[in-house]
Design a protein around this motif. Structure first.
Motif, PDB file in Angstrom:
ATOM      1  N   PRO A 350       0.984  -1.363  -0.240  1.00 59.63           N
ATOM      2  CA  PRO A 350      -0.138  -0.038  -0.122  1.00 59.63           C
ATOM      3  C   PRO A 350       0.871   1.631   0.018  1.00 59.63           C
ATOM      4  CG  PRO A 350      -0.295  -0.809   2.867  1.00 59.63           C
ATOM      5  CD  PRO A 350       1.099  -2.243   1.662  1.00 59.63           C
ATOM      6  N   THR A 354      -0.870   5.192   0.082  1.00 58.59           N
ATOM      7  CA  THR A 354      -1.136   5.601   1.254  1.00 58.59           C
ATOM      8  C   THR A 354      -0.046   7.013   0.725  1.00 58.59           C
ATOM      9  OG1 THR A 354      -0.148   3.900   1.997  1.00 58.59           O
ATOM     10  CG2 THR A 354       0.812   5.697   3.086  1.00 58.59           C
ATOM     11  N   LEU A 357      -2.685   9.539  -0.038  1.00 57.06           N
ATOM     12  CA  LEU A 357      -3.072  10.419   1.084  1.00 57.06           C
ATOM     13  C   LEU A 357      -2.572  10.995   1.924  1.00 57.06           C
ATOM     14  CD1 LEU A 357      -5.441   6.516   2.556  1.00 57.06           C
ATOM     15  CD2 LEU A 357      -6.077   8.558   1.459  1.00 57.06           C
ATOM     16  N   ALA A 358      -1.527  10.302   2.142  1.00 52.46           N
ATOM     17  CA  ALA A 358      -0.641  11.904   2.703  1.00 52.46           C
ATOM     18  C   ALA A 358      -0.204  13.058   2.075  1.00 52.46           C
ATOM     19  CB  ALA A 358       1.024  10.972   3.074  1.00 52.46           C
TER      20      ALA A 358
END
Length: 456
Positions: A350, A354, A357-358
């Motif tokens: 992922p 990740t 999203l960050a």
């Protein structure tokens, strides 16, 4: 750093920008050949044709380049093969087999009269029409392959495209008034994340990434109130994207126009500085919407392959099978299956979701207005992938534009960590904030010079 008397004079930011670019370019000498894909042959033969080469000459130069890359990969693979590493190099055999295979198909098509257009007929005519509608990248290649030859011309052009993309990431972040170290981090991220690897491949993706970042730079300037520069960058990027890959110009125009609409709707609920940016946002939105309209009209007038033709290309494995009777139904079924499998693979490793999203969190938290534009730019990669739900197309190159989100968003997320340490060294002030604690008054680029009453 240079010492002047008792003081230490820091290097200017442009010094470190150049250092990062030079280091990246030197590292790329590790792979001068072997980066090409099947699409590279189409773009290269197009460029050679524009330079004046005949079909046979363009085919010979293109096949030699592609087969040399294949031979190089075979040699390197054998050198680390635990069983065969002591055997003679397979490079010559692989190159000869490759040339024989490629010339077998090309010779048959040329003999059959498939000589129209600029590209060499490596594939059926319906498939080659797709590349005939993408002159931008071949035109860009012409001066490089003319001066440096095919091998070094393609390598140099790829380095220049990728280096420019990193510099644009730096400029976007500096326009947003991120600290120099954060902006340099964005430049470095562009080079080391998959967007840098993909941009180095001799295909259109590098130009798509660079032009998308140029448009996003225009959006950041719009939030500074610099309307003329903003509209010129956005409009110029959309025009160039049309020449490179017109579907991407359509996606980016739609997404940027949507971002302007979202910001326009939310403007009344945001603070005073953003409300003063109604005119720049409106003009960027108009330019983006006009880009969409012009793209649709020009593609129709120029007779570019339609979405139905692209759909048949996908579902028939590049027209090697009969056309599908119900292409849209088949496409929707494939679309659902693709995203289920894509998510399964991404959840297994992922890193990409990740990072997305960050990056989104950093951009929307630290620069909420620009964050909307950044998410819109990244969304074009998702749309491009959705239009080509093929799980096996050279990694994730179709969705590579989504990587602009972590490239710009992650440095903004790290900004609060590095800013206290460099506050006295940066020449550009930090983002404007109110006294209301964590709520950002507005994007840093939008606030500077527009609201002197907002406290820092």
């Amino acid at each position: 750093m240079t010492v002047v008397g008792p003081f230490v004079k820091p290097r200017p930011p442009r010094f470190w920008v150049v250092v990062l670019a030079v280091v990246f370019a030197l590292l790329q000498l590790a792979n001068v050949t072997g980066r090409d894909t099947p699409d590279t042959k189409n773009y290269l033969s197009y460029a050679l044709s524009l330079r004046g080469a005949s079909k046979h000459e363009a085919a010979a130069a293109t096949i030699d380049y592609a087969c040399a890359g294949r031979a190089s990969i075979a040699r390197r693979n054998q050198s680390v093969n635990v069983v065969h590493f002591r055997e003679p190099s397979p490079a010559r055999r692989v190159a000869e087999e490759c040339r024989r295979d490629q010339w077998g198909w090309v010779s048959k098509r040329l003999s059959a009269g498939q000589t129209a257009g600029h590209t060499v007929p490596f594939m059926p005519p319906r498939f080659m029409r797709i590349f005939e509608a993408r002159p931008g990248y071949p035109v860009f290649l012409v001066p490089f392959i003319t001066v440096l030859g095919v091998k070094w011309g393609l390598w140099t052009s790829s380095v220049l495209i990728t280096v420019t993309g990193g510099v644009l990431a730096f400029l976007v972040l500096r326009t947003l008034r991120a600290p120099t170290i954060a902006a340099l981090t964005g430049q470095a991220l562009f080079y080391v994340l998959p967007c840098g690897t993909t941009a180095m491949r001799p295909m259109t993706e590098g130009l798509l990434l660079t032009l998308t970042l140029a448009a996003l730079w225009g959006c950041a300037l719009a939030l500074e109130g610099r309307t003329r520069a903003a509209t010129a960058l956005v409009g110029g990027s959309l025009a160039a994207l049309f020449a490179v890959k017109h579907s991407q110009a359509l996606f980016l125009g739609l997404c940027l126009a949507g971002a302007c609409a979202v910001l326009g709707i939310r403007r009344g609920g945001l603070r005073q500085p953003l409300r003063r940016l109604a005119r720049p946002l409106r003009e960027v939105g108009v330019v983006a919407a006009c880009g969409v309209a012009v793209t649709l009209l020009a593609a129709k007038v120029l007779g570019y392959p339609s979405e139905s033709e692209s759909l048949q290309d996908l579902l028939t494995a590049h027209f090697s099978r009969p056309d599908r009777g119900r292409p849209w139904s088949d496409f929707l079924d494939l679309e659902v299956n693709f995203w289920v499998e894509w998510l399964r693979r991404e959840f297994w490793q992922p890193f990409f979701p990740t990072a997305l999203l960050a990056g989104a969190w950093g951009a929307l938290r630290q620069r909420p207005a620009f964050g909307v534009f950044l998410v819109a730019g990244a969304l074009t990669g998702v749309l491009n992938q959705a239009g080509h739900p093929d799980i096996n197309i050279y990694g994730d190159r179709l969705i590579v534009l989504a990587w602009v989100l972590p490239v710009v968003g992650l440095p903004l997320l790290l900004e609060q960590v590095v800013r206290p340490r460099v506050r006295g060294l940066d020449t550009v002030p930090g983002p404007l904030r109110t006294h209301a604690g964590p709520n950002t008054a507005m994007d840093a680029g939008a606030g500077a010079g527009l609201d002197a009453g907002v406290a820092r």
